[in-house]
Design a protein around this motif. Structure first.
Motif, PDB file in Angstrom:
ATOM      1  N   ALA A 218       0.819  -1.188   0.025  1.00 21.47           N
ATOM      2  CA  ALA A 218       0.140  -0.138  -0.086  1.00 21.47           C
ATOM      3  C   ALA A 218       0.864   1.306  -0.116  1.00 21.47           C
ATOM      4  CB  ALA A 218      -0.676  -0.067   1.108  1.00 21.47           C
ATOM      5  N   GLU A 219       2.043   1.172   0.421  1.00 27.01           N
ATOM      6  CA  GLU A 219       2.763   2.440   0.656  1.00 27.01           C
ATOM      7  C   GLU A 219       4.233   2.461  -0.231  1.00 27.01           C
ATOM      8  OE1 GLU A 219       4.286   2.355   4.878  1.00 27.01           O
ATOM      9  OE2 GLU A 219       2.172   3.443   5.551  1.00 27.01           O
ATOM     10  N   GLY A 220       3.916   1.496  -1.440  1.00 27.74           N
ATOM     11  CA  GLY A 220       4.731   1.213  -2.437  1.00 27.74           C
ATOM     12  C   GLY A 220       6.144   0.667  -2.081  1.00 27.74           C
ATOM     13  N   ARG A 221       6.491   0.316  -0.977  1.00 26.59           N
ATOM     14  CA  ARG A 221       7.600  -0.375  -0.338  1.00 26.59           C
ATOM     15  C   ARG A 221       7.855  -1.627  -1.240  1.00 26.59           C
ATOM     16  NH1 ARG A 221       6.114   1.422   4.261  1.00 26.59           N
ATOM     17  NH2 ARG A 221       5.584  -0.629   5.260  1.00 26.59           N
ATOM     18  N   GLU A 222       9.304  -1.983  -1.169  1.00 23.53           N
ATOM     19  CA  GLU A 222       9.677  -3.375  -1.325  1.00 23.53           C
ATOM     20  C   GLU A 222       9.043  -4.298  -0.287  1.00 23.53           C
ATOM     21  OE1 GLU A 222      13.663  -6.126  -2.033  1.00 23.53           O
ATOM     22  OE2 GLU A 222      13.873  -3.959  -2.196  1.00 23.53           O
ATOM     23  N   VAL A 223       8.497  -5.243  -0.822  1.00 25.05           N
ATOM     24  CA  VAL A 223       7.856  -6.139   0.207  1.00 25.05           C
ATOM     25  C   VAL A 223       8.880  -7.068   1.251  1.00 25.05           C
ATOM     26  CG1 VAL A 223       6.430  -8.281   0.457  1.00 25.05           C
ATOM     27  CG2 VAL A 223       5.772  -6.962  -1.136  1.00 25.05           C
ATOM     28  N   GLY A 224       8.689  -6.981   2.674  1.00 21.37           N
ATOM     29  CA  GLY A 224       9.471  -7.531   3.318  1.00 21.37           C
ATOM     30  C   GLY A 224       9.443  -9.142   3.381  1.00 21.37           C
ATOM     31  N   ASP A 225      10.112  -9.474   4.565  1.00 19.03           N
ATOM     32  CA  ASP A 225      10.138 -11.146   4.771  1.00 19.03           C
ATOM     33  C   ASP A 225       8.750 -11.815   4.472  1.00 19.03           C
ATOM     34  OD1 ASP A 225      11.400 -13.439   5.095  1.00 19.03           O
ATOM     35  OD2 ASP A 225      11.411 -13.207   7.123  1.00 19.03           O
ATOM     36  N   THR A 226       9.090 -12.946   3.655  1.00 22.40           N
ATOM     37  CA  THR A 226       7.784 -13.537   3.408  1.00 22.40           C
ATOM     38  C   THR A 226       8.074 -15.045   3.721  1.00 22.40           C
ATOM     39  OG1 THR A 226       8.454 -14.039   1.161  1.00 22.40           O
ATOM     40  CG2 THR A 226       7.323 -12.260   1.518  1.00 22.40           C
ATOM     41  N   THR A 227       9.032 -15.398   4.898  1.00 21.45           N
ATOM     42  CA  THR A 227       9.450 -16.748   4.906  1.00 21.45           C
ATOM     43  C   THR A 227       8.414 -17.620   5.761  1.00 21.45           C
ATOM     44  OG1 THR A 227      10.698 -16.261   6.798  1.00 21.45           O
ATOM     45  CG2 THR A 227      11.885 -16.268   4.500  1.00 21.45           C
ATOM     46  N   THR A 228       7.570 -16.800   6.454  1.00 21.16           N
ATOM     47  CA  THR A 228       6.687 -17.529   7.329  1.00 21.16           C
ATOM     48  C   THR A 228       5.348 -17.766   6.602  1.00 21.16           C
ATOM     49  OG1 THR A 228       6.119 -15.340   8.496  1.00 21.16           O
ATOM     50  CG2 THR A 228       7.853 -16.739   9.581  1.00 21.16           C
ATOM     51  N   LEU A 229       5.082 -17.186   5.437  1.00 18.33           N
ATOM     52  CA  LEU A 229       3.836 -17.370   4.709  1.00 18.33           C
ATOM     53  C   LEU A 229       3.655 -18.815   4.387  1.00 18.33           C
ATOM     54  CD1 LEU A 229       3.682 -14.319   2.345  1.00 18.33           C
ATOM     55  CD2 LEU A 229       2.682 -14.415   4.435  1.00 18.33           C
ATOM     56  N   ALA A 230       2.522 -19.295   4.426  1.00 19.36           N
ATOM     57  CA  ALA A 230       2.127 -20.554   3.935  1.00 19.36           C
ATOM     58  C   ALA A 230       2.428 -20.764   2.190  1.00 19.36           C
ATOM     59  CB  ALA A 230       0.444 -20.773   4.076  1.00 19.36           C
ATOM     60  N   ASP A 231       2.291 -19.655   1.682  1.00 17.97           N
ATOM     61  CA  ASP A 231       2.610 -19.594   0.219  1.00 17.97           C
ATOM     62  C   ASP A 231       3.345 -18.479  -0.011  1.00 17.97           C
ATOM     63  OD1 ASP A 231       2.689 -19.645  -2.678  1.00 17.97           O
ATOM     64  OD2 ASP A 231       0.789 -19.780  -2.758  1.00 17.97           O
ATOM     65  N   THR A 232       4.602 -18.527  -0.140  1.00 16.32           N
ATOM     66  CA  THR A 232       5.508 -17.336  -0.394  1.00 16.32           C
ATOM     67  C   THR A 232       5.567 -16.912  -1.572  1.00 16.32           C
ATOM     68  OG1 THR A 232       7.474 -19.001  -1.251  1.00 16.32           O
ATOM     69  CG2 THR A 232       7.372 -18.573   1.249  1.00 16.32           C
ATOM     70  N   GLN A 233       4.726 -17.347  -2.521  1.00 12.87           N
ATOM     71  CA  GLN A 233       4.456 -16.514  -3.854  1.00 12.87           C
ATOM     72  C   GLN A 233       3.283 -15.788  -3.908  1.00 12.87           C
ATOM     73  OE1 GLN A 233       6.602 -16.921  -6.616  1.00 12.87           O
ATOM     74  NE2 GLN A 233       7.642 -18.082  -4.769  1.00 12.87           N
ATOM     75  N   VAL A 234       2.430 -15.877  -2.882  1.00 13.99           N
ATOM     76  CA  VAL A 234       1.107 -15.115  -2.776  1.00 13.99           C
ATOM     77  C   VAL A 234       1.651 -13.579  -3.066  1.00 13.99           C
ATOM     78  CG1 VAL A 234      -0.746 -14.004  -1.187  1.00 13.99           C
ATOM     79  CG2 VAL A 234      -0.185 -16.642  -1.403  1.00 13.99           C
ATOM     80  N   MET A 235       2.512 -12.845  -2.410  1.00 15.47           N
ATOM     81  CA  MET A 235       2.817 -11.429  -2.595  1.00 15.47           C
ATOM     82  C   MET A 235       3.192 -11.315  -3.927  1.00 15.47           C
ATOM     83  SD  MET A 235       1.815 -10.250   0.123  1.00 15.47           S
ATOM     84  CE  MET A 235       2.320  -8.356  -0.309  1.00 15.47           C
ATOM     85  N   ASN A 236       4.040 -12.166  -4.619  1.00 17.78           N
ATOM     86  CA  ASN A 236       4.338 -11.837  -6.065  1.00 17.78           C
ATOM     87  C   ASN A 236       3.001 -11.736  -6.786  1.00 17.78           C
ATOM     88  OD1 ASN A 236       6.886 -12.163  -5.307  1.00 17.78           O
ATOM     89  ND2 ASN A 236       7.246 -14.157  -5.866  1.00 17.78           N
ATOM     90  N   VAL A 237       2.038 -12.679  -6.633  1.00 19.02           N
ATOM     91  CA  VAL A 237       0.650 -12.675  -7.415  1.00 19.02           C
ATOM     92  C   VAL A 237       0.076 -11.258  -7.083  1.00 19.02           C
ATOM     93  CG1 VAL A 237      -1.501 -13.654  -7.461  1.00 19.02           C
ATOM     94  CG2 VAL A 237       0.610 -15.016  -7.296  1.00 19.02           C
ATOM     95  N   ILE A 238       0.129 -10.794  -5.593  1.00 16.49           N
ATOM     96  CA  ILE A 238      -0.585  -9.446  -5.419  1.00 16.49           C
ATOM     97  C   ILE A 238       0.157  -8.371  -6.160  1.00 16.49           C
ATOM     98  CG2 ILE A 238      -1.089  -7.994  -3.292  1.00 16.49           C
ATOM     99  CD1 ILE A 238      -1.625 -10.524  -1.940  1.00 16.49           C
TER     100      ILE A 238
END
Length: 659
Positions: free
Chosen positions: A634-654
């Protein structure tokens, strides 16, 4: 949060318990009366009635050195004995303790007598490996019976377990092993998830190899064979569970320990700093687990089949998969896999198969089922269900109603429970045979628990207002500290409302925002960090999410506050549409409809600046939405650490979709 919350959830619907339910209810109004007369005597009675003590306690609470509490400190007991042996000795050895179902469909039903023998063998095996009272054992397993057996075997020896969720990375595991100076790690070659075996042993190898000083306190790694996949092997250190445990003697005498003997460390991840090792001890923790499990879920152990869907890597799994149900002699279901594997009706199939009567799950799961539609649960017979529970985050009123109507057949009580890793057990909840339930509200502190809502200065806000949720009196299952860091314990939880000159008035700061409605019932607004300041108005993400989810086209929503030069913060929402609605609405149409919905239900000040229509939300393996990642977007930053996500690719899709 000193001023009144500007936008309030208005909930007029009430669901009183039926006369039939009340007639056989475990909890009665006498609980409130007894706790109100003498809170400490009430807890002493619970401890004596629910547990077996080898040495009875004479002092209920020592609060002479707040915030370091000691409950039932001169009493002695063994936690595993209370969960196992005593039920067998009472003639209930043939009762099923655990119905276990693996994701591929393999299953086991384990009686109390069988589980007791398995834990005795495991305790003998761990003793042979040098595990003694006070030693730390890291457990990194999937949801298989050996996870419960390992926890109870460690507890039986008076050692301390540190369960690490199987979805955590090698680095997360390393930091936890290192902080606790673990002597033994219990893991598996792999576990089943979404139709595939995910590896575990290699993460243990990496975690041990990467310990910061080049050495490790880990002497042995005990490996359960589950996934039948190849693993690297370090001779002398690595041992197969079946080689060590299966051949161990099946008799073991449970030694009693002091009530304040440490039971487990469970690490919570903060937004900043290293994870906090939350320390829980034995007698008080087990007392409140048993008490809350019995009364909040109206447990009848002779006939109920209880299912808490949490992983044992989380506190919900500790308290309401292992310790609470087994202390109460309950029969429960444990499932290894995901709700949608091999098909979207998997959970409902299991409820039908095992006759589950009590279901305890997370709002995130409920909203995911809303997204796929009611046709899946309606394919199965769910008539055995008689109590439904919610845990993990505030539940939107519309999700609460869907849960009751579609899963509970429009007749089951729903208990929305508030508690934390730190509190150890449920603190605020309806009691299903007593409380007139209010969708979306956690409602009332349990008998024996004292909470309040304060402003920033420590003043009570009163009904109709919002502020900071606090616990005003010590409680049996409270955390006893942060492992190895007493100063951080005080600073994090007790410093804000430490009233000078009155140390016994120290209050526990939960870190959650809350409000009291006109009835004095508690509404949890989420973490204080999730309360936004828009042009001086304080708005809760939970309130806006509830407004969005109440629209018939919405399956799930997550709201964050994004920096805004004009208003300080602006509301940004990420919304998943229901499957059929996603085809019928354009993103622009949906955004316009939903902005109008929020403005109508809460007010123009809460109207989102942007609403992004997405197909998934970033969630941890426990189902919690990681709003900090959405804030990055939302603030236009690089997305932070995603290692604890169930699906680490979700943020790429979003991010790709929004780009």
């Amino acid at each position: 949060m000193s001023e009144t919350i500007d936008s309030l959830l208005h909930e007029e619907r009430r669901f009183p318990p039926s006369s039939d339910f009340t007639a056989t209810s475990v909890a009665t109004p006498a609980l409130y009366e007894d706790a109100g007369k003498d809170r400490l005597a009430f807890w002493a009675d619970q401890a004596r009635e629910l547990l077996e003590w080898s040495t009875p306690f004479t002092e209920t609470l020592d609060w002479n050195n707040p915030p370091f509490a000691r409950w039932f400190a001169d009493g002695r007991l063994n936690v595993a004995y209370n969960c196992l042996d005593r039920h067998v000795l009472a003639g209930n050895g043939d009762r099923v303790a655990i119905h276990w179902e693996g994701e591929p469909g393999d299953s086991r039903s384990i009686t109390y007598a069988e589980l007791t023998r398995e834990v005795m063998k495991a305790a003998n095996a761990l003793e042979a490996l040098g595990i003694r009272r006070g030693d730390r054992v890291a457990i990194y397993l999937p949801m298989i019976p050996e996870a419960v057996i390992a926890m109870l075997a460690v507890a039986r020896l008076g050692a301390i377990h540190s369960v690490v969720f199987g979805g955590f990375s090698a680095e997360s595991l390393r930091s936890r092993i290192e902080d606790a100076d673990a002597k033994l790690v219990i893991t598996a070659d792999g576990g089943w998830r979404k139709g595939k075996v995910f590896p575990l042993k290699n993460a243990v190898d990496s975690a041990i190899a990467s310990q910061t000083d080049g050495t490790s306190t880990v002497e042995h790694v005990l490996v359960v064979r589950r996934g039948e996949n190849d693993v690297d092997w370090t001779e002398g250190r690595d041992l197969w569970w079946h080689d060590v445990v299966d051949s161990a003697p099946d008799e073991h005498e449970a030694e009693p320990f002091e009530a304040e003997n440490p039971l487990f460390i469970l690490y919570t991840s903060g937004t900043t700093g290293k994870p906090k090792g939350i320390l829980h001890t034995s007698g008080g923790y087990l007392t409140q687990c048993a008490y809350t499990h019995k009364n909040v879920f109206d447990l009848h152990p002779e006939t109920d089949v209880f299912w808490c869907t949490a992983d044992v890597g989380w506190v919900t799994g500790h308290s309401y998969v292992v310790y609470g149900p087994l202390a109460n002699g309950a029969t429960q279901l444990i499932y290894e896999g995901t709700p949608d594997t091999p098909h979207p009706g998997r959970w409902w199939e299991l409820i039908e198969k095992y006759g589950v009567t009590i279901l305890y799950t997370a709002p995130t799961a409920i909203r995911a089922f809303m997204k796929t539609g009611r046709e899946y649960p309606q394919k199965f017979d769910l008539s055995s269900l008689r109590v439904l529970g919610s845990v993990g985050e505030p539940i939107n009123p519309e999700a609460w109603i869907w849960y009751r109507d579609i899963i509970g057949g429009g007749r089951t009580p729903v208990v929305d429970t508030w508690w934390q890793t730190e509190t150890g057990a449920i603190m605020v909840s309806a009691l299903p045979g007593i409380t007139s339930a209010k969708p979306g509200s956690a409602q009332v502190p349990l008998p024996g628990i004292s909470v309040d809502v304060l402003d920033e200065s420590g003043n009570r806000v009163g009904n109709g207002n919002g502020g900071l949720l606090v616990v005003t009196e010590p409680w049996p299952s409270m955390l006893r500290g942060i492992w190895g860091d007493p100063e951080r314990f005080i600073e994090t939880y007790w410093e804000k409302f430490d009233f000078e000159g009155s140390p016994n008035r120290r209050m526990y700061l939960a870190g959650d925002g809350a409000r009291l409605d006109s009835d004095g019932d508690v509404w949890i607004l989420g973490r204080v960090d999730d309360v936004m300041n828009v042009s001086g108005h304080r708005l809760s993400t939970m309130e806006i999410e509830s407004a969005l989810v109440s629209h018939p086209i919405v399956a799930e929503a997550a709201v964050v506050g994004a920096s805004d030069d004009t208003t300080g913060q602006a509301v940004v929402a990420f919304v998943i549409l229901r499957a059929k609605q996603a085809e019928a609405q354009t993103a622009a149409e949906a955004e316009a409809l939903l902005k109008a919905q929020v403005a109508e239900q809460i007010g123009a000040i809460a109207r989102p600046r942007r609403i992004f229509i997405v197909t998934e939300l970033p969630k941890t393996r426990s189902g919690k939405i990681m709003r900090r990642l959405l804030r990055d977007v939302a603030e236009g930053r690089e997305v932070g650490d995603t290692t604890t996500l169930a699906d680490t690719q979700v943020m790429n899709v979003i991010t790709d979709k929004l780009r």
